[in-house]
Enzyme design. Structure first.
Site, mmCIF file in Angstrom:
data_model
loop_
_atom_site.group_PDB
_atom_site.id
_atom_site.type_symbol
_atom_site.label_atom_id
_atom_site.label_comp_id
_atom_site.label_asym_id
_atom_site.label_seq_id
_atom_site.Cartn_x
_atom_site.Cartn_y
_atom_site.Cartn_z
ATOM 1 N N CYS A 88 17.708 -1.775 -21.753
ATOM 2 C CA CYS A 88 18.621 -2.815 -22.228
ATOM 3 C C CYS A 88 19.981 -2.269 -22.660
ATOM 4 O O CYS A 88 20.931 -3.020 -22.807
ATOM 5 C CB CYS A 88 17.970 -3.573 -23.373
ATOM 6 S SG CYS A 88 16.313 -4.120 -22.983
ATOM 7 N N CYS A 211 14.008 -16.187 -28.560
ATOM 8 C CA CYS A 211 13.899 -15.178 -27.500
ATOM 9 C C CYS A 211 15.023 -15.351 -26.492
ATOM 10 O O CYS A 211 15.344 -16.472 -26.095
ATOM 11 C CB CYS A 211 12.571 -15.333 -26.750
ATOM 12 S SG CYS A 211 11.124 -15.357 -27.813
ATOM 13 N N SER A 212 15.611 -14.237 -26.028
ATOM 14 C CA SER A 212 16.596 -14.342 -24.959
ATOM 15 C C SER A 212 15.869 -14.677 -23.657
ATOM 16 O O SER A 212 14.749 -14.229 -23.438
ATOM 17 C CB SER A 212 17.392 -13.047 -24.818
ATOM 18 O OG SER A 212 16.547 -11.938 -24.622
ATOM 19 N N HIS A 338 19.925 -12.343 -20.638
ATOM 20 C CA HIS A 338 19.897 -10.887 -20.736
ATOM 21 C C HIS A 338 19.547 -10.241 -19.396
ATOM 22 O O HIS A 338 18.438 -9.763 -19.196
ATOM 23 C CB HIS A 338 18.889 -10.486 -21.827
ATOM 24 C CG HIS A 338 18.798 -9.028 -22.115
ATOM 25 N ND1 HIS A 338 19.816 -8.133 -21.821
ATOM 26 C CD2 HIS A 338 17.803 -8.283 -22.661
ATOM 27 C CE1 HIS A 338 19.435 -6.914 -22.189
ATOM 28 N NE2 HIS A 338 18.219 -6.976 -22.684
#
Lengths: 390, 147
Positions: A88, A211-212, A338
C-alpha cells in the site's frame, strides 16, 4: 548535482470499478500528466521512469510492467527504469526512489506513475488476491485479509482508550464529505453518522464505510531537480522531507501495544527533521485511512495529538477545514478508493494541487506545508513532506 | 470448469511438504497436534514464525521447540462479509498469546458468544480439503475456545 527535488506536474484518473484495462489506466494517467504541462515537456525529455504497482502478475497476469508502461506512453528512458512494489506504500516509496535517483545524478526528469487494476470478474478472487499482501504462509492462508487485521487494531484501541464505533465512523463521515468535491473519487455521495453506523458489518467493529473500497485507478507525477523545475512550471512543489521505517511484517510481531505504531513515529520524525519543521507546522495531510482506525492512529503517530486523544481531536474538528491540520481533503482512501500502487501518487498529486492553490472546492486556505503518509501494514510506514518554498 | 477451479489455479495455502519447504517439521508436528517453532541455539530467542535465521543474533543454529497448545485472546474480530473465494462466514480471527509469542489465528468450532478478551483457546488443527497436489495433505494452525 541537485540537493532537492520538486514535483512539476500531476494527474489522477477516476478511481472506482473502471471499464478499462491496466494498460488503459496507464495511458489515462500518463497522458493527462504529460499534457498538463502544455508542451513544456515531451516524452523524449523524460530520462527516468518509475512504475508503482503491486500485483499485476495476479490481477491481470502481467509482469515486466515498467517497460510495458513506458512503451504504452512512448517514453524511452535512458537513465532509469524501475518498478517499485511496497504494497500500500508503493506510491510514496516510489517518490523516495525518484528523490534518491535525482539527488545522486542518476536521472533528472522522472515520471512516477502508480497504477492498479484490482477488480476481476469474480469478487471473491479479488479479495483472495489482496491476501497476497499479508504473510501468506503464516497469516493469510487462514483466510485473513486486511479488514480483520485492522479490526484487531481497532478493537485494541477501543479496549485501551474507550474509543467507540461512533468515533471510528466520524473518520468516514469527514472523508466521504470531502470527496463530494472530488470527481475522481470512487464515492461522491457523502455520508452521515447514521449511514456509516447502519452500513453492514464487515469485520467487527468495522462497518462497510469504515473500510476503503476495492478500486481501479492510476495517477502520475513528474519529478525533477530543483534546478530544472522552473523549466517546466512557475510553481514547483518541493519535497522537503522524507522518512520510512519498517518494524514488522507479520501482525504477530507488532509491539504488544497494538494501538501504538512506533514505525510511524520514526518515519514521521525523520521526515519532520529533514524538512526542519514541527508536526504543528503541517497545514494539510493525505494520510493512509485504509480503515477508519488507521486515520486516528495517524494523528497520534504523526504527533498532532497524544496517544489515545485522536477521537477527541477529530470530534473537535481539529483535523478538518478550519482546524489544526486538514486531513484527507480529497476524501482519503475511504472515499477515493485504494488502487494500491496508485494511492500514494494520487495523495502526492492532491498536495501538489493544494499547495499551488489549484484544488478548487477542496482548497485548503493558505496551504504552505503538506504531508503524505502510507502504511503498508500496521508495522511499516512512509511519510513525505512538501512545501512551496525550497 | 467451476469458478473456484478457475480461481484456485493459484493456491492460497503454502506448500508444506519436505520437497517444497525447509520448515516442513512445523507442519509434520502440527499434523500430530503439536504447535512448534524455532529457538536459537546461540541466544535462546524463541521466534514466531519459525526461521532459518535468528532475528535477534543472525545465527543459523536453530532447534525446533514446542509451544503450548493453549493461549489467551489479546484482540479478536468477527468477519461477516468480504471473504476470499472458498471461504464463507462468519469467520472469527484473533491475535492470541501463546507462551512467549503472539500468534494470529482463526477460531473454529467456536460460538461467537464465547469470544471475549482474555478467553482461553486451544489448538484445533484444520485439515485443508483443497490439496494443491494429489499427494500433499495440508494443515493450518487454527484454534478454538476452550470449554
Amino acid at each position: 548535482m541537485s540537493k532537492k527535488v520538486a514535483v512539476v506536474a500531476a494527474a489522477v484518473t477516476k478511481f472506482g470499478f473502471r471499464n478499462a484495462s491496466y494498460r488503459d489506466l496507464i495511458s489515462e494517467a500518463g497522458q493527462a500528466c504529460l499534457s498538463s504541462l502544455e508542451g513544456a515537456l515531451k516524452p523524449g525529455d523524460i530520462d527516468g521512469f518509475i512504475l508503482s504497482t503491486v500485483m499485476p502478475e495476479r490481477t491481470v497476469f502481467q509482469g515486466h510492467v515498467a517497460s510495458l508502461a513506458e512503451e504504452t506512453l512512448g517514453i524511452r528512458p535512458d537513465r532509469l527504469s524501475v518498478r517499485v512494489e511496497h504494497m500500500c506504500a508503493s506510491g510514496n516509496v516510489a517518490l523516495r526512489t525518484a528523490y534518491s535517483a535525482i539527488v545522486s545524478g542518476l536521472a533528472e526528469v522522472v515520471m512516477v506513475l502508480g497504477v492498479e487494476k484490482l477488480n476481476t470478474p469474480v469478487p471473491g478472487e479479488t479479495i483472495l488476491n489482496m491476501g497476497a499482501g499479508l504473510d501468506r504462509e503464516w497469516e493469510s492462508s487462514m483466510g485473513m485479509t486486511a479488514p480483520p487485521v485492522f479490526a484487531l487494531i481497532a478493537q485494541y484501541h477501543m479496549d485501551q482508550y474507550g474509543t467507540t464505533e461512533e468515533d471510528l465512523a466520524r473518520v468516514a463521515v469527514k472523508n466521504h464529505t470531502h470527496s463530494m468535491n472530488n470527481p475522481n473519487a470512487h464515492f461522491q455521495k457523502g455520508a452521515t453518522l447514521e449511514k456509516v453506523l447502519t452500513s453492514r458489518v464487515i469485520s467487527t467493529p468495522f462497518k462497510l464505510l469504515d473500510c476503503s473500497p476495492v478500486s481501479d485507478g492510476a495517477a502520475a507525477i513528474i519529478v525533477t531537480s530543483e534546478e530544472r523545475a522552473k523549466d517546466f512550471t512557475a510553481k514547483p512543489v518541493y519535497l522537503l522531507g522524507t522518512g520510512q521505517a519498517v518494524e514488522s511484517f507479520t501482525l504477530a510481531n507488532l509491539p504488544d501495544n497494538l494501538s501504538h505504531w512506533p514505525a510511524l513515529v520514526k518515519a514521521g520524525k525523520a521526515a519532520y527533521n529533514m524538512a526542519g519543521i514541527q508536526p504543528q507546522d503541517v497545514d494539510l495531510a493525505e494520510v493512509h485511512d485504509c480503515f477508519s482506525i488507521a486515520e486516528l492512529l495517524a494523528y497520534e503517530g504523526l504527533g498532532w495529538c497524544d496517544q489515545g486523544e485522536s477521537a477527541a481531536f477529530l470530534k473537535e474538528g481539529r483535523s478538518d477545514y478550519g482546524g489544526n491540520v486538514v486531513v484527507n481533503p480529497r476524501g482519503g482512501l475511504l472515499a477515493c478508493g485504494h488502487p494500491l500502487g496508485a494511492t500514494g501518487v494520487a495523495q502526492i498529486a492532491e498536495i501538489f494541487w493544494q499547495l499551488r492553490d489549484e484544488a478548487g472546492l477542496r482548497q485548503v486556505k493558505d496551504a504552505q506545508i503538506g504531508l503524505t503518509h502510507n502504511n503498508s501494514g500496521p508495522g511499516e510506514h512512509t511519510v513525505n513532506i512538501f512545501g512551496i518554498e525550497n | 470448469m467451476t469458478t473456484e477451479n478457475y480461481v484456485f489455479t493459484i493456491d492460497p495455502v503454502p506448500m508444506q511438504g519436505k520437497e517444497h519447504n525447509k520448515l516442513y517439521p512445523f507442519y509434520e508436528a502440527l499434523k500430530e497436534g503439536r504447535l512448534t517453532t524455532t529457538s536459537c541455539l546461540d541466544c535462546a530467542k524463541v521466534a514466531w514464525p519459525p526461521r532459518q535465521t535468528c532475528p535477534a543474533c543472525w545465527s543459523s543454529k536453530m532447534e525446533w521447540v514446542d509451544l503450548p497448545t493453549t493461549g489467551t485472546i489479546i484482540s479478536f474480530t468477527i468477519q461477516e462479509a468480504g471473504f476470499p473465494i472458498g471461504y464463507s462466514g462468519p469467520l472469527i480471527f484473533a491475535l492470541i498469546k501463546v507462551g512467549p509469542v503472539k500468534f494470529v489465528t482463526r477460531l473454529v468450532d467456536t460460538d461467537r458468544a464465547d469470544m471475549h478478551k482474555g478467553a482461553n483457546v486451544e489448538l484445533a488443527v484444520t485439515r485443508v480439503d483443497t490439496p494443491a497436489l494429489p499427494t500433499e495433505a495440508r494443515v493450518l494452525p487454527t484454534f478454538k475456545i476452550s470449554k
